[in-house]
Design a protein around this motif. Structure first.
Motif, PDB file in Angstrom:
ATOM      1  N   UNK A  17      38.434  61.912  84.456  1.00 28.01           N
ATOM      2  CA  UNK A  17      39.033  60.663  84.921  1.00 28.01           C
ATOM      3  C   UNK A  17      38.830  60.453  86.424  1.00 28.01           C
ATOM      4  N   UNK A  18      38.405  59.263  86.778  1.00 27.95           N
ATOM      5  CA  UNK A  18      38.208  58.903  88.171  1.00 27.95           C
ATOM      6  C   UNK A  18      36.869  59.304  88.759  1.00 27.95           C
ATOM      7  N   UNK A  19      36.190  60.255  88.137  1.00 23.78           N
ATOM      8  CA  UNK A  19      34.936  60.779  88.687  1.00 23.78           C
ATOM      9  C   UNK A  19      33.795  59.761  88.630  1.00 23.78           C
ATOM     10  N   UNK A  20      33.769  58.975  87.574  1.00 23.19           N
ATOM     11  CA  UNK A  20      32.653  58.036  87.374  1.00 23.19           C
ATOM     12  C   UNK A  20      33.111  56.581  87.371  1.00 23.19           C
ATOM     13  N   UNK A  21      34.234  56.296  88.017  1.00 24.12           N
ATOM     14  CA  UNK A  21      34.788  54.940  87.997  1.00 24.12           C
ATOM     15  C   UNK A  21      33.824  53.896  88.541  1.00 24.12           C
ATOM     16  N   UNK A  22      33.013  54.264  89.523  1.00 24.81           N
ATOM     17  CA  UNK A  22      32.128  53.275  90.135  1.00 24.81           C
ATOM     18  C   UNK A  22      30.933  52.903  89.265  1.00 24.81           C
ATOM     19  N   UNK A  23      30.557  53.744  88.332  1.00 25.24           N
ATOM     20  CA  UNK A  23      29.348  53.480  87.545  1.00 25.24           C
ATOM     21  C   UNK A  23      29.571  53.624  86.041  1.00 25.24           C
ATOM     22  N   UNK A  24      30.531  54.401  85.646  1.00 22.89           N
ATOM     23  CA  UNK A  24      30.715  54.759  84.245  1.00 22.89           C
ATOM     24  C   UNK A  24      30.898  53.610  83.289  1.00 22.89           C
ATOM     25  N   UNK A  25      31.620  52.563  83.723  1.00 21.69           N
ATOM     26  CA  UNK A  25      31.889  51.464  82.792  1.00 21.69           C
ATOM     27  C   UNK A  25      30.627  50.755  82.318  1.00 21.69           C
ATOM     28  N   UNK A  26      29.542  50.865  83.054  1.00 23.53           N
ATOM     29  CA  UNK A  26      28.282  50.255  82.618  1.00 23.53           C
ATOM     30  C   UNK A  26      27.718  50.944  81.377  1.00 23.53           C
ATOM     31  N   UNK A  27      28.049  52.207  81.210  1.00 23.07           N
ATOM     32  CA  UNK A  27      27.432  52.999  80.159  1.00 23.07           C
ATOM     33  C   UNK A  27      28.352  53.297  78.985  1.00 23.07           C
ATOM     34  N   UNK A  28      29.501  52.665  78.955  1.00 20.04           N
ATOM     35  CA  UNK A  28      30.398  52.821  77.819  1.00 20.04           C
ATOM     36  C   UNK A  28      30.007  51.842  76.721  1.00 20.04           C
ATOM     37  N   UNK A  29      30.578  52.034  75.561  1.00 19.83           N
ATOM     38  CA  UNK A  29      30.328  51.118  74.449  1.00 19.83           C
ATOM     39  C   UNK A  29      30.693  49.703  74.853  1.00 19.83           C
ATOM     40  N   UNK A  30      31.881  49.539  75.403  1.00 15.97           N
ATOM     41  CA  UNK A  30      32.363  48.217  75.800  1.00 15.97           C
ATOM     42  C   UNK A  30      31.481  47.616  76.899  1.00 15.97           C
ATOM     43  N   UNK A  31      30.991  48.445  77.807  1.00 13.34           N
ATOM     44  CA  UNK A  31      30.160  47.965  78.901  1.00 13.34           C
ATOM     45  C   UNK A  31      28.750  47.588  78.492  1.00 13.34           C
ATOM     46  N   UNK A  32      28.305  48.061  77.352  1.00 10.77           N
ATOM     47  CA  UNK A  32      26.959  47.758  76.861  1.00 10.77           C
ATOM     48  C   UNK A  32      26.896  46.396  76.181  1.00 10.77           C
ATOM     49  N   UNK A  33      27.966  45.993  75.550  1.00 13.22           N
ATOM     50  CA  UNK A  33      27.976  44.759  74.760  1.00 13.22           C
ATOM     51  C   UNK A  33      27.562  43.512  75.546  1.00 13.22           C
ATOM     52  N   UNK A  34      28.024  43.294  76.772  1.00  9.95           N
ATOM     53  CA  UNK A  34      27.586  42.095  77.499  1.00  9.95           C
ATOM     54  C   UNK A  34      26.074  42.014  77.691  1.00  9.95           C
ATOM     55  N   UNK A  35      25.424  43.154  77.819  1.00  8.80           N
ATOM     56  CA  UNK A  35      23.970  43.160  78.001  1.00  8.80           C
ATOM     57  C   UNK A  35      23.244  42.822  76.706  1.00  8.80           C
ATOM     58  N   UNK A  36      23.778  43.275  75.585  1.00  9.27           N
ATOM     59  CA  UNK A  36      23.194  42.894  74.295  1.00  9.27           C
ATOM     60  C   UNK A  36      23.332  41.391  74.080  1.00  9.27           C
ATOM     61  N   UNK A  37      24.500  40.849  74.438  1.00  3.91           N
ATOM     62  CA  UNK A  37      24.717  39.400  74.331  1.00  3.91           C
ATOM     63  C   UNK A  37      23.734  38.641  75.214  1.00  3.91           C
ATOM     64  N   UNK A  38      23.592  39.096  76.455  1.00  8.19           N
ATOM     65  CA  UNK A  38      22.700  38.428  77.404  1.00  8.19           C
ATOM     66  C   UNK A  38      21.266  38.388  76.898  1.00  8.19           C
ATOM     67  N   UNK A  39      20.807  39.505  76.352  1.00  4.67           N
ATOM     68  CA  UNK A  39      19.425  39.561  75.853  1.00  4.67           C
ATOM     69  C   UNK A  39      19.248  38.621  74.664  1.00  4.67           C
ATOM     70  N   UNK A  40      20.178  38.630  73.719  1.00  9.86           N
ATOM     71  CA  UNK A  40      20.077  37.725  72.567  1.00  9.86           C
ATOM     72  C   UNK A  40      20.045  36.264  73.026  1.00  9.86           C
ATOM     73  N   UNK A  41      20.929  35.906  73.929  1.00  8.80           N
ATOM     74  CA  UNK A  41      20.997  34.528  74.430  1.00  8.80           C
ATOM     75  C   UNK A  41      19.712  34.154  75.156  1.00  8.80           C
ATOM     76  N   UNK A  42      19.185  35.063  75.948  1.00  8.77           N
ATOM     77  CA  UNK A  42      17.956  34.794  76.696  1.00  8.77           C
ATOM     78  C   UNK A  42      16.769  34.601  75.757  1.00  8.77           C
ATOM     79  N   UNK A  43      16.651  35.439  74.731  1.00 12.49           N
ATOM     80  CA  UNK A  43      15.576  35.271  73.753  1.00 12.49           C
ATOM     81  C   UNK A  43      15.694  33.926  73.036  1.00 12.49           C
ATOM     82  N   UNK A  44      16.888  33.573  72.626  1.00  3.87           N
ATOM     83  CA  UNK A  44      17.103  32.301  71.922  1.00  3.87           C
ATOM     84  C   UNK A  44      16.712  31.137  72.825  1.00  3.87           C
ATOM     85  N   UNK A  45      17.141  31.167  74.069  1.00  6.59           N
ATOM     86  CA  UNK A  45      16.810  30.090  75.002  1.00  6.59           C
ATOM     87  C   UNK A  45      15.305  29.997  75.246  1.00  6.59           C
TER      88      UNK A  45
END
Length: 130
Positions: A17-45
């Motif tokens: 806890x606290x060790x990876x607060x600055x970067x860790x959230x990017x690599x969690x399950x929850x943090x990955x979902x926005x990037x999957x959404x972004x890629x799908x939306x970009x391909x569709x557009x």
């Protein structure tokens, strides 16, 4: 090769806890979902811009991808980014009209989406934390 080690980061972050607060959230399950959404939306557009998707289909897929909320319990079941992408696409499909369903994921492979999302996620993690 797709990134399939995502939940390993969830476990590491929880163990220190606290060790990876600055970067860790990017690599969690929850943090990955926005990037999957972004890629799908970009391909569709991009495909709609080239006339491959009807505008009404593009609008619906983009709206659903932006609005979709994948419940925490569902996110927790994803063992890797491939499973997370499948869960996300399944959730989107449930919200699309029959006319739009065939267009979701059209022209893209899982590896395309996963690799692009992984690159964007890593880029943001490095750029925003260092």
């Amino acid at each position: 090769m797709p990134d399939t080690t995502m939940n390993g980061f969830d476990e590491i972050i929880a163990a220190f806890p606290g060790e990876y607060d600055n970067i860790g959230h990017y690599f969690t399950t929850k943090g990955t979902l926005p990037y999957l959404k972004l890629v799908e939306i970009t391909f569709v557009n991009a495909l709609a811009k080239r006339g491959i998707y009807p505008e009404v289909v593009r609008e619906e897929i983009v709206r659903v991808c932006q609005e979709i909320v994948v419940p925490e319990k569902v996110l927790e079941t994803a063992k890797n980014t491939e499973e997370l992408l499948k869960l996300f696409l399944f959730a989107v499909l449930q919200q699309l009209s029959p006319a739009s369903k065939p267009f979701l994921g059209f022209g893209t492979a899982f590896d395309d989406v996963l690799a692009t999302a992984g690159a964007l996620r890593s880029h943001d993690a490095m750029r925003k934390t260092f």
